[in-house]
Design a protein around this motif. Structure first.
Motif, PDB file in Angstrom:
ATOM      1  N   GLY A   1       0.938  -1.120  -0.031  1.00 53.68           N
ATOM      2  CA  GLY A   1       0.245  -0.102  -0.102  1.00 53.68           C
ATOM      3  C   GLY A   1       0.550   1.350   0.243  1.00 53.68           C
ATOM      4  O   GLY A   1       1.618   1.396  -0.692  1.00 53.68           O
ATOM      5  N   PRO A   2       0.680   2.243   1.058  1.00 57.23           N
ATOM      6  CA  PRO A   2       1.152   3.309   0.841  1.00 57.23           C
ATOM      7  C   PRO A   2       2.768   3.276   1.807  1.00 57.23           C
ATOM      8  O   PRO A   2       3.892   4.666   1.036  1.00 57.23           O
ATOM      9  CB  PRO A   2       0.708   4.174   1.793  1.00 57.23           C
ATOM     10  N   ASN A   3       2.632   2.044   2.791  1.00 59.37           N
ATOM     11  CA  ASN A   3       4.395   1.334   3.357  1.00 59.37           C
ATOM     12  C   ASN A   3       4.696   1.332   2.137  1.00 59.37           C
ATOM     13  O   ASN A   3       4.906   0.197   1.281  1.00 59.37           O
ATOM     14  CB  ASN A   3       3.936   0.715   4.405  1.00 59.37           C
TER      15      ASN A   3
ATOM     16  N   GLU B   1       9.927  -1.579   7.842  1.00 58.39           N
ATOM     17  CA  GLU B   1       9.095  -1.064   6.896  1.00 58.39           C
ATOM     18  C   GLU B   1       8.346   0.431   7.970  1.00 58.39           C
ATOM     19  O   GLU B   1       9.218   0.671   8.666  1.00 58.39           O
ATOM     20  CB  GLU B   1       7.577  -2.153   7.539  1.00 58.39           C
ATOM     21  N   VAL B   2       8.531   1.583   6.589  1.00 55.95           N
ATOM     22  CA  VAL B   2       8.403   2.802   6.902  1.00 55.95           C
ATOM     23  C   VAL B   2       6.946   3.427   5.928  1.00 55.95           C
ATOM     24  O   VAL B   2       6.491   2.745   5.124  1.00 55.95           O
ATOM     25  CB  VAL B   2       9.544   3.459   6.581  1.00 55.95           C
ATOM     26  N   GLY B   3       6.507   3.676   6.456  1.00 53.59           N
ATOM     27  CA  GLY B   3       5.003   4.653   5.913  1.00 53.59           C
ATOM     28  C   GLY B   3       3.670   5.161   6.884  1.00 53.59           C
ATOM     29  O   GLY B   3       4.185   5.117   7.962  1.00 53.59           O
ATOM     30  N   PRO B   4       2.600   5.387   6.365  1.00 56.34           N
ATOM     31  CA  PRO B   4       1.915   6.202   7.237  1.00 56.34           C
ATOM     32  C   PRO B   4       0.560   5.222   8.136  1.00 56.34           C
ATOM     33  O   PRO B   4      -0.301   5.289   8.951  1.00 56.34           O
ATOM     34  CB  PRO B   4       0.991   6.920   6.058  1.00 56.34           C
TER      35      PRO B   4
ATOM     36  N   VAL C   1      -2.358  -3.127  -8.037  1.00 51.45           N
ATOM     37  CA  VAL C   1      -2.761  -1.949  -9.028  1.00 51.45           C
ATOM     38  C   VAL C   1      -4.095  -2.188  -8.872  1.00 51.45           C
ATOM     39  O   VAL C   1      -5.018  -2.152  -8.685  1.00 51.45           O
ATOM     40  CB  VAL C   1      -2.615  -1.879 -10.236  1.00 51.45           C
ATOM     41  N   ALA C   2      -4.218   0.035  -8.212  1.00 49.06           N
ATOM     42  CA  ALA C   2      -6.442  -0.032  -7.225  1.00 49.06           C
ATOM     43  C   ALA C   2      -5.901   1.167  -7.705  1.00 49.06           C
ATOM     44  O   ALA C   2      -5.226   1.958  -7.816  1.00 49.06           O
ATOM     45  CB  ALA C   2      -5.823  -0.774  -5.875  1.00 49.06           C
TER      46      ALA C   2
ATOM     47  N   ALA D   1      -5.790   2.725  -2.313  1.00 43.97           N
ATOM     48  CA  ALA D   1      -3.914   2.317  -2.273  1.00 43.97           C
ATOM     49  C   ALA D   1      -3.678   2.615  -1.278  1.00 43.97           C
ATOM     50  O   ALA D   1      -3.051   2.415  -0.745  1.00 43.97           O
ATOM     51  CB  ALA D   1      -3.285   3.032  -4.077  1.00 43.97           C
ATOM     52  N   ALA D   2      -4.382   3.984  -1.216  1.00 46.87           N
ATOM     53  CA  ALA D   2      -3.508   4.621  -0.312  1.00 46.87           C
ATOM     54  C   ALA D   2      -4.000   4.231   1.647  1.00 46.87           C
ATOM     55  O   ALA D   2      -2.794   5.468   2.153  1.00 46.87           O
ATOM     56  CB  ALA D   2      -3.794   6.669  -0.017  1.00 46.87           C
TER      57      ALA D   2
END
Length: 323
Positions: free
Chosen positions: A111-113, A128-131, A236-237, A242-243
């Motif tokens: 996803g966003p990570n 892992e890094v992301g929101p 894909v989305a 995806a966010a």
């Protein structure tokens, strides 16, 4: 009895009555036109039946019944698909120190990570890094706090987990970066907590780029973006879906030699001249690339990806396997 025969009988009966319902003729006309639209493939036959029904109507009533059909509803033009232009995923930090025996790192997208993993036969070390918050994966026995590069961090530990060998330990570290993103490190194997923390504190400015994607897409619906990417697997989305999800959403693709068809029968077809099978119930399309080797495409039926049969085949025809 067909619809037109029923209408003819109704009209003959109502014509002998002194005062027919004022909306009868509008309903008759609307019904015949709906019937014609549903039977576009048999337009000639439908027209003949409609004319026969009209001939049985008295002249005065026929004038009222022969009103022009309602104007067809406006149709929104179909927006054409676009050539995707998303960047290659990259882990947004660079490890300055690695424990011995970690193996080669691999970058993937969740996803966003963004995820960086070092895996050998006996251990896994990942960052892992992301929101979005990542999962701890293990129900830890120990729990305490520490500092990672000046930021408060949570540490979880366990001396066993599913699949652990004698002497293996689980260590998890999670902290929040200055820009609000979450960072997390997990270790499964014979690494100590101090080694895992040294690795976490050594994640510095820089990046690690993902390998080339296993598939490319010639075109995708407008607004679609890359949602997941692993070795041999991509989703894909729509960007909004995806966010907000680390798990697979949208249209997902892999190549497999262990195809397990659904229990329900599929509809045969072709994709770029290759045999394909479409499964509407399970939202799946498979393409036989070679004997024992299939491209498998699945998609959501919710907000993440609404695909018609035609769109599913169009998606598959634009997929290019890179390896």
């Amino acid at each position: 009895m067909t619809l037109e025969e029923e209408l003819r009988a109704t009209l003959e009966d109502r014509a002998t009555r002194p005062s027919p319902h004022p909306d009868l003729w509008e309903n008759v006309a609307a019904g015949v036109w709906r019937r014609r639209r549903r039977q576009r493939a048999a337009a000639v036959g439908a027209a003949a039946l409609a004319l026969a029904a009209a001939a049985a109507v008295p002249p005065l009533l026929a004038q009222r019944a022969h009103r022009p059909p309602p104007a067809p509803p406006a149709v929104t033009p179909t927006v054409d698909w676009v050539v995707p232009n998303w960047p290659r995923p990259a882990f947004p930090m660079h490890p300055s120190w690695l424990p011995p025996g970690t193996g080669e790192g691999e970058v993937s997208l969740l996803g966003p990570n963004t995820h960086l993993v070092y895996e050998t036969d006996s251990s896994i070390l990942s960052a892992e890094v992301g929101p979005l918050l990542a999962y701890w994966e293990v129900e830890a026995l120990g729990h305490h706090t520490t500092k990672v590069n000046g930021r408060n961090a949570e540490v979880r530990t366990a001396d066993t987990y599913d699949g652990a060998a004698p002497g293996d330990e689980y260590v998890g570290v999670r902290w929040r970066l200055a820009d609000g993103r979450w960072a997390q490190v997990l270790s499964f194997g014979k690494r100590t907590e101090s080694e895992v923390l040294r690795f976490a504190r050594g994640l510095t400015a820089g990046s690690v780029e993902a390998p080339p994607p296993p598939f490319t897409f010639e075109t995708v619906p407008p607004g679609y973006t890359l949602q997941q990417q692993f070795e041999g697997y991509m989703c894909v989305a729509p960007a909004q879906a995806a966010a907000k999800d680390r798990n697979s959403v949208g249209v997902c693709v892999l190549v497999t030699s262990e195809l397990e068809p659904p229990d329900t029968p599929g509809e045969p077809g072709t994709v770029n001249g290759l045999p394909a099978t479409y499964y509407s119930d399970t939202r799946q399309l498979t393409v036989e690339l070679a004997p024992g080797r299939h491209l498998q495409m699945t998609w959501d039926q919710g907000d993440a990806a609404l695909l018609t049969r035609e769109e599913a085949f169009r998606f598959a025809e634009g997929i290019r396997v890179q390896s």
